[in-house]
Structures are given as structure tokens and as C-alpha cells.
Design an enzyme around this catalytic site. Structure first.
Site, PDB file in Angstrom:
ATOM      1  N   GLU A 360      -4.107  55.340  32.057  1.00 32.28           N
ATOM      2  CA  GLU A 360      -5.191  55.286  33.047  1.00 32.28           C
ATOM      3  C   GLU A 360      -5.393  56.638  33.716  1.00 32.28           C
ATOM      4  O   GLU A 360      -6.526  57.039  34.009  1.00 32.28           O
ATOM      5  CB  GLU A 360      -4.894  54.203  34.084  1.00 32.28           C
ATOM      6  CG  GLU A 360      -4.736  52.803  33.511  1.00 32.28           C
ATOM      7  CD  GLU A 360      -5.895  52.387  32.624  1.00 32.28           C
ATOM      8  OE1 GLU A 360      -7.037  52.795  32.886  1.00 32.28           O
ATOM      9  OE2 GLU A 360      -5.653  51.650  31.658  1.00 32.28           O
ATOM     10  N   TYR A 444     -10.013  52.815  20.524  1.00 30.20           N
ATOM     11  CA  TYR A 444      -8.717  53.384  20.895  1.00 30.20           C
ATOM     12  C   TYR A 444      -8.058  54.084  19.697  1.00 30.20           C
ATOM     13  O   TYR A 444      -7.750  55.275  19.754  1.00 30.20           O
ATOM     14  CB  TYR A 444      -7.787  52.297  21.413  1.00 30.20           C
ATOM     15  CG  TYR A 444      -8.154  51.722  22.756  1.00 30.20           C
ATOM     16  CD1 TYR A 444      -7.407  52.031  23.896  1.00 30.20           C
ATOM     17  CD2 TYR A 444      -9.217  50.843  22.898  1.00 30.20           C
ATOM     18  CE1 TYR A 444      -7.734  51.485  25.136  1.00 30.20           C
ATOM     19  CE2 TYR A 444      -9.553  50.304  24.122  1.00 30.20           C
ATOM     20  CZ  TYR A 444      -8.803  50.630  25.250  1.00 30.20           C
ATOM     21  OH  TYR A 444      -9.126  50.094  26.473  1.00 30.20           O
TER      22      TYR A 444
END
Length: 619
Positions: A360, A444
Site C-alpha cells: 500500500e 498485479y
């Protein structure tokens, strides 16, 4: 003569127009908000002044705002999308009841559904007509916003904080009262491609860089964590031990936050939050905002790792630009926002928590500072972020078993999924993947392996230069894949457009192998075969009986320029392999008696879906 003058004028005009069309610009917004929260009923009242500057060459006659919370109700587009996907739906949005997949959104009680109800909106004091289209509000302007001019919107609205299903909402599963993300009417981004007015059905976000001044009035017992600068820490709970809390007659206090040049402003509030902070040399001041318990014990232990994390990220990908960053317990997994992230607080290991924080936090680079439109290009955000997470984790938490690079796990996962037949192209819009797992791999894993394969093609030293130059030229802007490839080609000198096309726009795979080895009295001839759909340059190595490794590079003609060194050091360059040619043979000056092993890609960076035939032990 007149005809010649006219022709010259036409050419000059065309060149000027072309330059105008290709020149970069970005819009700017400045928000001032006053928010009054009714914590007992999970509602709030909002007032907003928005100064908006149109830096584009286009005249804007309408504007679009995002009302993301309107998705959290039965019958919304998000609900419809989950129901239509069935077993392929995101597990956080759906649940199984027997053999049936049920959308969790369809079960939200009316009193707990999300709502952002616009009372009125004005432009420069004039009432505006608007149309609510689910999570998008179309506003018909009283005055067109001309190029290089500004306008001011004012509005009032009230909101119902939804049951937490995805990212935002009340009473999450860890007991956090309010997670306030994508919570206000937010103007959409406008660029060369037009308004980025995407419906919210569960995936990504995009916005112009903006300045914020946000005053949040809430019950005095609450502590707020946010992505921004707290301007009155001595008047509120949790940030200053000498604070004197002066509540008003309603027993509320006002938290005053500011932030400059970020994509959004997010916050969370809970009565049981603790706040810890620590500075990082040449980095941000970091805040940890979480509920202290045995289940969150690893948060405090993360401090030295977070320090090293920012130092590694700054050195490798460019310097973090804002003064602070907050890790806040408040989400349903993890989601990045301006100067903060909302993540789950409970963790079973220090390494598990670090992976979440590192991922994050890396979005500050590849979604915030390098603010690509992640609704259109999620692979440039999620994939590059995943690359950074694995890069740093490999150094701060070295694997127990030896592995040649940080990305071996990602390459194996990609190969297994590619062979499943479920892969979807990474070029697809984030919300338009039919399968949730396919979206994950496209964005991803395929985005991460894009950088791994790029390093394999151009060499790791060049890749490091590419990443830093990308940051230097595009930080605090909105780059596209074309901008990134332009830089990669400048740094490496190679033509790389073909690689981007194959890897991002298709689901074709890499599959090379050793077809034949012929041993002669004074040499060995090796024949390789390309069985896949993606052509690549090939690194080939031999291990001699006396433990020496000799490295060769077989260039691909598409790159036009060949690499001369990589992580192996200097390499011997062989004649190129044309992309149309299925087989390739070459001879090395070693006999069978001298060789111990040989193979394609000793570094294990090539994303070959069938690597079993890439290596050969010489017996």
C-alpha cells in the site's frame, strides 16, 4: 505566389495545432469542506467550495462528479455486476449460500445503504441543473469553462455512511467505527481522453491533483487518522499529550486538516484509536493509527522496517514528496489514498503485515505521485506497485530458501495461471474483467512481470535508470504506458513497442526450449526452439566442469540494439534471432567433457510457461 503562401500557412497552422494537441496539461482543483458528523446515526452533513482550473485547450460545457457511495445499495451497478459474474465475482462482494452466489450488496438494509444526496450545486453563485447516473453526477454548467480559466463550484449535501462491504463504510469487521474513503462529491479528471467519468463497480479510481482544506466536526471522544496535515493537534484527542479539548455545546470538536497536491482526501474515525508517530531521515513523518491489542502487536514492531522501506523506495524509485504518511487500521484488506492507506490491523506475523504495508505504501509512487489512470491502466499501478513490494521485501525479509531474484514466485504463479486458459489481457479496463482472478493476474502479476521481463531484455542497470528517469519526468503528473515506453527506449536505445504490445495487449506466452545438442570433438552445437507466441532475446549460459559460468546473449532483431551486460556482468553476444524464425543454432568452443550443465536463463527472470526444457545436465 498566393497559392504558395497559402500552402505554407496551412503547413504552419497544422504544425501549431499538432503541437497544441500533443502538449501536456493537467487540471487543478482546490477543495474547502466543512463536515458535521452524526456518529450515533452514521450520517454527516457536508458543505463544499471547489475552485477548479481548466488548463486544457478545450472549452468545458459540462462537468462530472463521482458519488462513489451510491454503489453500496441493492440494485446498484456494483450489485448487478456481482450478480452477473456469479462464481467469478470478488469474494469480498459476494458470498455462497448453498450452490448459489449471492451479492452482499443486495442484502444491505435500507438504513445502512450508502447515499450522497446533493441538495444543490452552484457555479459562481448560479444554480445548476444536475443528473445523477448511479455513482456519477453530470452537471450542466451555467457558464462554459474556457481554456486556461477558472470557476468556482459550491454545494451542500448529506450522506449516509454505508455498511462496510468494500473499502468504505461503518463498523468494519475489526470494529472500526467509520472508514471515510471516496466519501465526498469528487470532480472527475479531464484530460486528452476526455472526462474520466467511470461508474464505480468495485475496482479503481482516478482524479486530478488537488489541494484540500477539510474541517471535520465530530464527537469529542473520537480519534481521526487521515492523509494530510493536522493543523490543530492540541485541540483534539490522540496527537498531543498536552492537548486541551474544547468541545462545543453539542460535545463535538473540529479537526482541521490540510493537504496539498494529492489525488484525494481520506480519513477514518474510531474511539479506540491510538496514534504513534516517528520521523524518517530524508523521508516522511509516519503515523500509525490503530486499535492497540494483542492482534495488532506487530504494528509497533514494524517501525524500523518502515524506516528502511522508505529509504529503499526513495533510492530505487524516486523520493517520496509529501511531508507525512499514515498507516490507518480501517479497510477491508488494503487500499491506498493520498498520504495514507487503510488496511486491516490484525496480522498473524510481522512479515505478513509488512507485505501489506509495503504494497500500500508503494502506491504512493505508482498511483499517487505517478498518477496513471488506474481505471484504464491498472497494470501500471498495481503491477509496478507489486514489483516494488517484492523488490523491498526480498531485501528486508530475505527468503529462507535461496532464490535467484525477488520475482520467482510471481513468475511461477503467472505461468500456472496462463496455462489454465483463464487469462484475460492486461489492456482491459479494470472494471471490465469478467473474472476476478483474471483481473488480479492481468493487473498485479502481468504488470509486475512486465518490469521483470523488461529488466531481462534491457539489463537490470538500464531498468534501474528507467525507473528513476520515469519518476524524474513524470512525478506529480498523469503518465500513460506510451510515456513509460518512451523513457525505456531512450535509456536503453532499444525498440520496445513490440514487447509492450505482446505482454499487455495479448495473452500470448513465452515458451522456449533446448531442442537438440550435438557434441563434436572440439565444440558443441546447440539448437533452441521457440514454441510460444511471444518472441524474446535469450540469455544462455553454460556451466563448465571447473565451475565457471559462461554467459551468452542471443539478441532479438526487434530490439535493433543489443544489451552487452546484465546481472551476470559482461556477456558474449551471438548473432540475432529473427522473430519469424522458429529454430536457432549456435556453436560454442566447449566439448562434452568440459561441460557440466547448460540452459536458458540461469537468472530465472524469463517468464517461460514451460521452463522444464530450458535446462540440461551434461552427463
Amino acid at each position: 505566389m498566393k497559392k504558395l503562401k497559402f500552402s505554407l500557412f496551412s503547413i504552419l497552422f497544422s504544425l501549431i495545432l499538432s503541437a497544441q494537441q500533443s502538449s501536456y496539461y493537467q487540471q487543478y482543483a482546490k477543495y474547502k469542506m466543512d463536515i458535521d458528523v452524526d456518529a450515533d446515526n452514521f450520517t454527516y452533513q457536508g458543505k463544499q467550495t471547489l475552485d477548479y482550473r481548466n488548463n486544457s485547450p478545450d472549452e468545458l460545457k459540462v462537468a462530472y462528479f463521482h458519488l462513489y457511495w451510491n454503489a453500496f445499495k441493492a440494485g446498484s451497478m456494483m450489485d448487478q455486476r456481482v450478480q452477473s459474474q456469479g462464481v467469478n465475482a470478488d469474494g469480498r462482494l459476494a458470498k455462497r449460500v448453498g450452490n448459489t452466489v449471492v451479492s452482499r450488496l443486495s442484502e444491505i438494509p435500507k438504513s445502512e445503504e450508502g447515499a450522497q444526496n446533493i441538495r444543490w450545486i452552484k457555479q459562481n453563485g448560479k444554480d445548476l441543473k444536475f443528473e445523477i447516473q448511479g455513482t456519477v453526477m453530470k452537471v450542466f454548467l451555467a457558464e462554459a469553462i474556457k481554456p486556461n480559466s477558472s470557476t468556482t463550484f459550491t454545494m451542500e449535501w448529506d450522506a449516509n455512511i454505508p455498511m462496510q462491504i468494500r473499502r468504505a463504510g461503518r463498523n468494519n469487521r475489526e470494529g472500526v467505527d467509520m472508514t471515510m474513503t471516496q466519501w465526498y462529491p469528487k470532480i472527475a479528471e479531464y484530460d486528452y481522453d476526455g472526462w474520466a467519468a467511470f461508474d464505480y463497480v468495485g475496482r479503481e479510481f482516478h482524479a486530478p491533483f488537488s489541494d484540500y482544506e477539510v474541517n471535520i466536526k465530530i464527537d469529542k471522544d473520537y480519534v481521526i487518522g487521515a492523509g494530510g496535515n493536522l493543523e490543530n493537534p492540541t485541540e483534539v484527542k490522540g496527537y498531543d499529550s498536552s492537548a486541551t479539548i474544547k468541545e462545543d455545546i453539542s460535545k463535538k470538536v473540529t479537526w482541521k486538516w490540510t493537504a496539498k497536491n494529492i489525488l484525494d482526501f481520506a480519513w477514518a474515525a474510531d474511539r479506540d484509536y491510538s496514534v504513534e508517530s516517528f520521523p524518517i531521515l530524508d523521508g516522511p513523518k509516519v503515523y500509525l493509527v490503530y486499535q492497540k491489542s494483542e492482534k495488532t502487536k506487530y504494528w509497533s514492531e514494524m517501525k524500523p522496517y518502515i524506516t528502511k522501506y522508505y529509504q529503499l523506495m526513495n533510492a530505487t524509485f524516486g523520493r517520496y514528496k509529501w511531508p507525512s504518511y499514515s498507516f490507518i487500521q480501517g479497510g477491508d484488506g488494503g487500499m491506498e489514498y493520498g498520504m495514507c492507506t487503510m488496511i486491516l490491523g490484525e496480522a498473524t506475523s510481522l512479515e505478513g503485515l509488512s507485505g501489506l504495508m509495503f504494497h500500500e505504501g508503494a502506491h504512493s509512487w505508482f498511483q499517487q505521485m505517478l498518477a496513471t489512470n488506474e481505471s484504464v491502466r491498472p497494470w501500471m499501478d498495481e503491477g509496478f506497485t507489486q514489483y516494488a513490494e517484492d523488490f523491498v521485501s526480498y531485501r528486508l525479509f530475505p527468503p529462507k530458501e535461496s532464490q535467484p531474484n525477488p520475482f520467482v514466485g510471481a513468475l511461477k504463479a503467472y505461468a500456472n495461471f496462463a496455462k489454465s486458459g483463464k487469462e484475460e489481457p492486461a489492456v482491459w479496463l479494470g472494471d471490465h474483467h469478467d473474472n476476478g482472478t483474471a483481473y488480479t493476474y492481468a493487473s498485479y502479476i502481468k504488470g509486475e512481470t512486465f518490469l521483470v521481463e523488461l529488466g531481462y531484455i534491457v539489463g537490470e542497470e538500464n531498468l534501474s535508470k528507467i525507473m528513476l528517469k520515469y519518476y524524474d519526468e513524470w512525478a506529480m503528473k498523469h503518465p500513460t504506458e506510451r510515456d513509460f515506453i518512451h523513457i525505456a527506449q531512450l535509456v536503453s536505445g532499444m525498440d520496445l513497442k513490440w514487447f509492450q504490445h505482446y505482454w499487455i495487449n495479448t495473452t500470448k506466452t513465452i515458451d522456449y526450449g533446448i531442442k537438440n545438442v550435438k557434441y563434436d570433438p572440439e565444440s558443441t552445437t546447440i539448437t533452441l526452439v521457440n514454441k510460444g507466441g511471444v518472441p524474446m532475446p535469450i540469455d544462455f549460459s553454460v556451466l563448465t566442469k571447473d565451475k565457471k559460468v559462461i554467459n551468452y546473449n542471443i539478441p532479438l532483431n526487434l530490439t535493433r540494439v543489443w544489451k552487452t551486460k546484465d546481472i551476470y556482468g559482461n556477456i558474449q553476444t551471438l548473432p540475432y534471432w529473427a522473430w519469424t524464425q522458429q529454430e536457432y543454432s549456435f556453436t560454442i568452443p566447449y566439448t562434452k567433457a568440459q561441460l557440466s550443465a547448460m540452459g536458458i536463463d540461469f537468472s530465472q527472470r524469463l517468464a517461460d510457461v514451460n521452463p522444464e526444457d530450458n535446462y540440461l545436465e551434461v552427463k
